[in-house]
Design a protein around this motif. Structure first.
Motif, short mmCIF file in Angstrom:
data_model
loop_
_atom_site.label_atom_id
_atom_site.label_comp_id
_atom_site.label_asym_id
_atom_site.label_seq_id
_atom_site.Cartn_x
_atom_site.Cartn_y
_atom_site.Cartn_z
N ARG A 184 -2.26 -7.62 6.08
CA ARG A 184 -3.62 -7.53 6.59
C ARG A 184 -4.59 -7.34 5.45
O ARG A 184 -4.26 -6.83 4.40
N VAL A 219 -9.79 -5.58 9.05
CA VAL A 219 -8.97 -4.96 10.08
C VAL A 219 -9.18 -3.44 10.06
O VAL A 219 -9.20 -2.82 9.02
N ALA A 265 -3.57 -8.61 14.63
CA ALA A 265 -3.16 -7.65 13.60
C ALA A 265 -2.13 -6.65 14.11
O ALA A 265 -1.60 -5.87 13.34
N THR A 309 -4.19 -12.07 9.76
CA THR A 309 -5.64 -11.92 9.90
C THR A 309 -6.34 -13.24 9.59
O THR A 309 -5.77 -14.15 8.99
#
Length: 252
Positions: free
Chosen positions: A8, A12, A97, A122
């Motif tokens: 990620r 996020v 995510a 992502t």
């Protein structure tokens, strides 16, 4: 059915990821914590189908009007949109995510006989790998990211020239606080308390600014309105006070 995993990056919010991971097994429970999304799904699915079909000169009444159109569903959750869009002929990549969400989505797709490319990743990571899509969907996800501007820039860059983005989010108004927070989470208990943070709701002007910075051209905003008397959702371009949709294009 495919599930891939990638690291990620910075739009996020880990707290939001953990919040939805705890609810992952409930995605396909029509009477569970995602009941409002199940009720909302027919309205937003028709909106997506009709506008994507119109943009790409397709007949929305055809059996598979989205045949061959590559769609990215960001924040796909359990696949509530990815599955019907696949049935309409689209080639769908669903990303989230939350790893548990993509596993639940992939399992349900397999049980339904559908081939959907689910990935725990992502928008920023897809962009770094050179991905592009005809349509990018940001449905009920903008209000949960850590950096709205960064997220919208990455999302916009994932739209190919001539493509579309459709976003759905909540306006930051007193009415949305009363209905989406107090009403939905505390009075009617449609959603677990803490599902939404009103301070993170996004005004249409703020969303428009972020989309324009991402190279997108705003085509329209339209409200999505709940009628408590009959329990139905409908579109109303004059009422953006709570839930609303944005349609944007990337010019060639």
């Amino acid at each position: 059915m495919t599930v891939n995993h990638s690291a990620r990056t910075n739009s996020v919010d880990d707290a939001e990821v953990a919040k939805f991971a705890a609810l992952a097994e409930s995605w396909w429970d029509t009477e569970g914590p995602f009941r409002p999304l199940h009720q909302l799904n027919p309205v937003r699915l028709r909106y997506i189908r009709d506008h994507v079909a119109a943009h790409f000169s397709r007949d929305p009444a055809a059996k598979k009007p989205l045949d061959g159109i590559r769609i990215l569903d960001i924040g796909c959750g359990g696949g509530l949109l990815a599955e019907p869009l696949t049935r309409l002929g689209a080639s769908v990549v669903g990303i989230d995510a939350t790893e548990r969400n993509t596993h639940v989505a992939a399992l349900h797709a397999a049980q339904s006989g559908l081939s959907i490319d689910y990935r725990c990743t992502t928008a920023e990571d897809l962009l770094a790998h050179g991905e592009r899509f005809d349509v990018v969907l940001n449905m009920e996800v903008v209000e949960h990211v850590a950096d709205v501007g960064e997220f919208l820039r990455a999302s916009g860059d994932l739209v190919r020239d001539g493509g579309l983005m459709i976003a759905a989010t909540l306006n930051r108004t007193l009415k949305s606080y009363a209905m989406a927070i107090v009403g939905a989470e505390y009075v009617l208990r449609w959603l677990p308390r803490g599902t939404h943070d009103w301070q993170r709701f996004v005004r249409p002007s703020e969303l428009a600014e972020g989309l324009r910075a991402a190279g997108m051209h705003i085509e329209e905003f339209t409200g999505v309105v709940f009628n408590p008397l009959n329990g139905h959702w409908s579109l109303n371009p004059r009422d953006l006070d709570v839930n609303y949709l944005a349609l944007a294009t990337k010019k060639t």
